[in-house]
Enzyme design. Structure first.
Site, PDB file in Angstrom:
ATOM      1  CE  LYS A 280      -4.094   0.250   0.737  1.00  0.00           C
ATOM      2  NZ  LYS A 280      -5.120   0.690  -0.393  1.00  0.00           N
TER       3      LYS A 280
ATOM      4  CG  HIS B  98     -10.551  -4.149  -2.400  1.00  0.00           C
ATOM      5  ND1 HIS B  98     -11.614  -3.773  -1.716  1.00  0.00           N
ATOM      6  CD2 HIS B  98      -9.680  -2.800  -2.020  1.00  0.00           C
ATOM      7  CE1 HIS B  98     -11.627  -2.710  -0.861  1.00  0.00           C
ATOM      8  NE2 HIS B  98     -10.337  -2.275  -1.057  1.00  0.00           N
TER       9      HIS B  98
END
Lengths: 432, 432
Positions: free
Chosen positions: A202, A330
């Site tokens: 991320k 996701h």
């Protein structure tokens, strides 16, 4: 006389569990993450369960829709969707759901514009858990049966602080991760614990060059492991292209570097690495828009929680294969029911060849009996029992509901949380 | 000890039943129509049934794939598809399946290029019949439950001769239909018998002006009933545009007037009536091609028999709604198992708002216990029992298999049959 398996009651319990101070484009995770636990009970006493979002608008939508399920057969998914759609309308004006500000740039799970799909999904999985109990078949079988024995997940790395600025509980065991060395240590700890074979970072939180250095350090430390980076649309097109050039030959796919379909298309024109998204293709309309532009986005990161359920995600997989796109999954902060549902789904989708994202290692709680799920080499097997093959740990449910009642958080707000660390942080994107 | 419901055996029985001399673009129906009846038996003695195509290449493909099902769970549809795909390969060269000549212009059900999808569908429905028996749920419930109480079908009119040129059995009761008056009489008879609320005319057989006159006569005789015409790509673009102009304000949709996606796109550019097809969008690749051209075809006439099954057709419905297309159903000569499977499917697909095609009134045989299915105002209700809710009439099966053994037909060939009436008939399209 036959037993009635009609739905008698829907119970929704909001819960909160510890969440580490994970950095992202919109800010930083708050100390508590919210979820809802859904239980659907039949006249015959069966209970189907599920886990979904726990923010206030979602709880309100679930509460509004729940009575409509009364009397329905657990098989009546179409009718459930019709009833939910009639009760849970998307907001009429964009302004009504743009109030959350920078949240719009994060997971669509926080958008009330997706409320119908989210509520349908929340009920669908619990109804399929009931179906599986009625049919004595695992949910994966109701979805067409297993296309693979086990479902691979990826190590989902975050830049993070050592502890929260407010300290409602002791620091997490992961420590600080701001440098390449700390990032590699985080990856090693996660891979040692779970056996993951792919790594996702991320990004969009630190200066891009620093994040690129992180990826290059990971590539060196874990040769052969597919790597992905996700700046959450926090980079300009120019920055996106500059960074991907620095990462040449290293990335499996490039997730949401620049904002909007326009930004993604501009990056795609000059970038050989396939683009993935959970931000610009988040529903079927957006799928069409991407297709109409010749598919600048090549991999859809789906999520049954906001795509309308397990069956809708299977349908998405057919759209993806029709248009030559790839598919992966996701994830938001979640516990074991969501993870088990993902596992049933992914096992049943032949197209799903990428390892899926999961936040699971960042949580230390569990809500299912038997405790934390065990990964083998980064993969999970589908539980063999009927339905989801998971049952609620009611002691844990009570404890996590108590967390919810006391934590003071009702809507995820990474931006406001970040302002506590840095009052000048605006969340305006792209930041870099 | 638990009972094993693993698949033990697959039995495929070819059958033949009387078929009237119905005219179409490729020629004329032969006296016998072929189908296959599929039975899948489990170790526990359950039998799931289905009906599919019965021509020689299909029977060979079914025979080749059938042993691969042994030991599979009836829930393992993904694994079944994997195994079938490995065994039943589409022909490597186009020439291998273009040998049938003019047949290419008719239903894709006769194309060996669709063999994988056709065999998968043939087994899928029978396996879902088993699933429904195991789960004590009708197939419609396994597909998400009913989105409607009853499924509407249309009166499917044909130009036809009074009897076959060869006369293996007595003339059918429908008589000749070549003039507008005879066509209206045929429609009246069919609507009186079945209650249909929509009318479809198979065209492309007589001179276009004559067929247009037929439609106008129907519009006058049945005001308010939606009308469709299907020339099976036997008209040039110019003819297609001329005829649709003559039918202004009359058609619900315009089915396959001109050949190919190019022909359809050319018609679409100058025609306000939406175009429907079962000829240029017959699989997911062709769906994409239509989408990439901005969707000149607006309504897909699906058919689970060659789209890969009930679940694949549901997925097609999501593709259609994503791209703003409508959906209805195509039909070949068939008996009650196909009709029941269509009914379960169509009941479960919210998008399916058009009345479906069916050849059912043209057959006088039945293969399911209880005999011919009964329509109410042109619609069928989903049978309430588990699975398909239909069981095989074994006396009828034996009789229809005996027909197959003696009828001498092994591949549908409307062209060769037409040459018996008119040796100069070439079948080359577009004819008009």
């Amino acid at each position: 006389m036959t037993t009635s398996h009609a739905i008698r009651h829907v119970r929704v319990t909001p819960i909160a569990f510890r969440d580490p101070p994970l950095l992202n484009a919109a800010g930083i995770h708050e100390p508590w993450a919210l979820r809802s636990i859904i239980e659907i009970e039949t006249d015959s006493g069966l209970v189907g369960i599920n886990e979904s979002y726990g923010d206030q608008p979602m709880l309100e939508a679930l509460a509004k829709a729940a009575p409509a399920l009364q009397g329905l057969s657990p098989w009546s998914l179409n009718e459930m969707e019709t009833r939910v759609s009639a009760l849970v309308k998307p907001p009429a004006k964009a302004s009504e759901f743009l109030g959350v500000g920078a949240q719009i740039s994060l997971a669509p799970g926080t958008h009330v514009s997706k409320n119908v799909a989210k509520v349908v999904s929340a009920f669908e999985v619990a109804m399929m858990d009931l179906q599986g109990q009625l049919a004595n078949a695992p949910v994966v079988d109701l979805l067409g049966g297993a296309a693979r024995d086990r479902v691979p997940f990826s190590a989902y790395l975050f830049y993070k602080y050592a502890e929260h600025i407010e300290k409602p509980y002791a620091p997490d065991p992961w420590g600080e991760a701001l440098t390449p060395e700390q990032l590699v240590a985080q990856a090693r700890r996660m891979i040692d614990g779970y056996g993951f074979q792919s790594i996702k970072l991320k990004a969009g939180a630190l200066p891009p060059a620093q994040e690129a250095a992180g990826i290059l350090a990971l590539a060196k430390a874990f040769p052969g492991k597919p790597l992905r980076i996700d700046p959450n649309a926090n980079w300009s097109v120019a920055t996106s292209l500059k960074i991907v050039e620095q990462l040449r030959g290293v990335l499996e796919y490039y997730e949401d570097p620049a904002p909007g379909l326009d930004g993604m298309a501009a990056v795609a024109r000059e970038c050989e690495v396939p683009l993935a998204t959970n931000m610009v293709v988040t529903d079927f309309d957006e799928f069409r828009r991407n297709a109409e532009r010749g598919c600048p986005v090549k991999i859809v990161l789906s999520d049954h929680h906001y795509w309308g359920g397990l069956r809708a995600t299977q349908r998405l997989s057919t759209l993806c294969s029709t248009f030559g796109l790839g598919l992966s999954m996701h994830s938001n902060s979640h516990l074991g029911i969501s993870l088990v549902a993902m596992t049933h789904l992914c096992a049943s989708v032949p197209l799903l060849n990428y390892a899926c994202d999961t936040h699971y290692p960042w949580q230390d709680e569990e809500i299912v009996e038997g405790g934390r799920l065990r990964f083998e080499q980064g993969s999970l097997r589908v539980p063999p029992g009927p339905g989801l093959g998971a049952t609620l740990d009611r002691t844990a449910l009570a404890r996590l509901h108590d967390n919810y009642l006391h934590c003071g958080i009702r809507n995820r707000d990474d931006l406001a949380q970040m302002k506590k660390y840095d009052p000048s942080f605006t969340g305006i994107q792209p930041r870099f």
